[in-house]
Structure formats: C-alpha cells, structure tokens
Design an enzyme around this catalytic site. Sequence first.
Site, PDB file in Angstrom:
ATOM      1  N   SER A  80       0.695  -0.888  -0.059  1.00  0.00           N
ATOM      2  CA  SER A  80       0.013   0.422   0.146  1.00  0.00           C
ATOM      3  C   SER A  80       1.105   1.194   0.015  1.00  0.00           C
ATOM      4  O   SER A  80       1.548   1.357  -0.632  1.00  0.00           O
ATOM      5  CB  SER A  80      -1.066   0.230   1.334  1.00  0.00           C
ATOM      6  OG  SER A  80      -1.928   0.852   0.868  1.00  0.00           O
TER       7      SER A  80
ATOM      8  N   ASP B 185      -6.048  -3.106  -3.226  1.00  0.00           N
ATOM      9  CA  ASP B 185      -4.371  -3.467  -2.120  1.00  0.00           C
ATOM     10  C   ASP B 185      -4.334  -4.585  -1.139  1.00  0.00           C
ATOM     11  O   ASP B 185      -4.976  -5.172  -1.203  1.00  0.00           O
ATOM     12  CB  ASP B 185      -5.582  -2.832  -0.690  1.00  0.00           C
ATOM     13  CG  ASP B 185      -4.532  -2.058  -0.108  1.00  0.00           C
ATOM     14  OD1 ASP B 185      -3.003  -1.909   0.859  1.00  0.00           O
ATOM     15  OD2 ASP B 185      -5.340  -0.087   0.561  1.00  0.00           O
TER      16      ASP B 185
END
Length: 293
Positions: free
Chosen positions: A44, A169
């Site tokens: 991320s 993500d």
Amino acid sequence: MGAFTVDDVALVLEGGGMRASYSAAVIVKLLREQVHLPHVSGISAGSSHTANYLSNDPQRARASFVEFSGDPRVGSLWTFLTGRGLFNADYIYQQTSAPGQALPFDYAAFNANPASLRIGATRTADGTRRWFTRKDVSSMGDLMTIVQASSTMPGLMPPVTINGEEYVDGAIGPDGGIPLDAAQMDGYRRFAVVMTRPRNYVKKPPRDIRALRRIFRLRPAVADAVAGRWRRYNATREELFDLERDGRAVLFFPDTMTISNRERSVAKLRRCFGLGMGQINREWPRWREFLGI
C-alpha cells in the site's frame, strides 16, 4: 560521511494511506544517512516508500505524502463520484512520475539499485496475495502500475488490472498489511520494520460484516479478506514483537498518530512528518547499533 551497506537486514514497510507522512521521515533519514539495505518489501503506501527508497530520492519520499496532497488533482468527492476514486490514482501514479511533472521519478536510479524488492497486491478474484518483484518491472510504467495496484483502497479506488488479473490493496492480504513474510520468503532473518500505527494499537474486527458484503457484492473474496484482516494483522504484530525480543528486529512505531489515512491538510501532514523526523532522530542510535553502522 560515507555510505553504509548492510547485507543482512531487510526493510519492511507497512502501509496506512496518509499516515505514511509520519513513516516517510524514516525513509528520508535512511537516505540522508546513506544506508543501503539489500531488500525492501512494501504494501500500500509502503509500496510508494519502497519505490522512493530504491530511487534514492528523499525529496520525493517526503513530498509524496506531504506537499503533494495539496494538489487539487489528487482526488475529491467529485473524482470518487465519477469513478476515478477518492484518491485519483491515474493522476497520482501514472501522470505525476514523468519528467517535469509534480513527482518526477528517477527510474534510472531505481534500476541501478541492486536491492531486491517485493510489493504486494491482492487479487480480487480469490483474495490471494501476489508479490511483484524486479522481474515484473521492465519500465517506469510497470513499476507505477504495481505501486498503484498495491495502494488501491478497496471501495474507494477502482481496481487495477495487470495482465488480465484485477488487484486491490495489498494490505488486506495474508499478513494483514505488514509485509514481513515477503522478506522472510527471500531468506532474511533480521528486519528493520517501519509501522504507521502506535505500538499499543490493536486492530479490531469490522463493525458490520453484512455491510462489507453488500459493498463488495461483486467481489466477495475482497469482502472476506477485509473481514478477516484484523486477525492476520494482529498476529503479524505479535510475530514482530517476538523478533524484537530475540534481537532480530528493530521496530519503528509512531509515538502518536493524529491523522487518518485520508488526511489531505498539508499543514497537518507537515506536522506529522516533523513528528516522525523528531522520533527517528531520537531513535537513530538504536537503529545504528542494530544495523551495525
């Protein structure tokens, strides 16, 4: 002051959206001190840190999570409602890295860095993790697309398709968002780990799993991954504490965290970065001892 090359410590970078303005200070410190580590794994926002560290760019490491947020093109309710995401990922990752743009990226320096990398993203089809490595990167466009995929907050940003597979993500994957397993996969047994939550933070279960299943009704594996993330995240944290007690990890946890992962105020982000820099400066003797520099 000369450069320091450390052969046996992997750098592990947690995500956390704009909370990474705090952890960006650690990247800047490592680069200013010319500390070269042989492996970096990021998820991320930690994937952006990975790219910035490997391109040896302390200015970009800070600007990515501080000044850049003041650019109105970064994202808004309007970009969200028009399908581009609360954070306008195409602009953030695809447009700004070119020469002369808001966040030019030194791809030549990245390419010249011998360190290995792993950047994690989550397949929407089944919720499994894919680790991207240097073998998957043949251009700056490849790298930025991988960073974008790893950073795509599910439900808030559109998924990213790479070679026919859809990703979101990496933080919702098997390690809960702390890519310790990536470094272990490559054989490392000592770790420098940079977190974006305080040491006493414990992730709680989602309040409404049924709402999650409604939000991700077209991607049920994403709902399952998000619903179970808290267990995996907390388990990885406990593993980190065990490694720290064994002398095999140096851990950086923010002393305080005053912003959310969606913060856009440049003033607040500057303060957050300043707090991070003050903390890593205080803790640097401990880091030097662990790294042997």
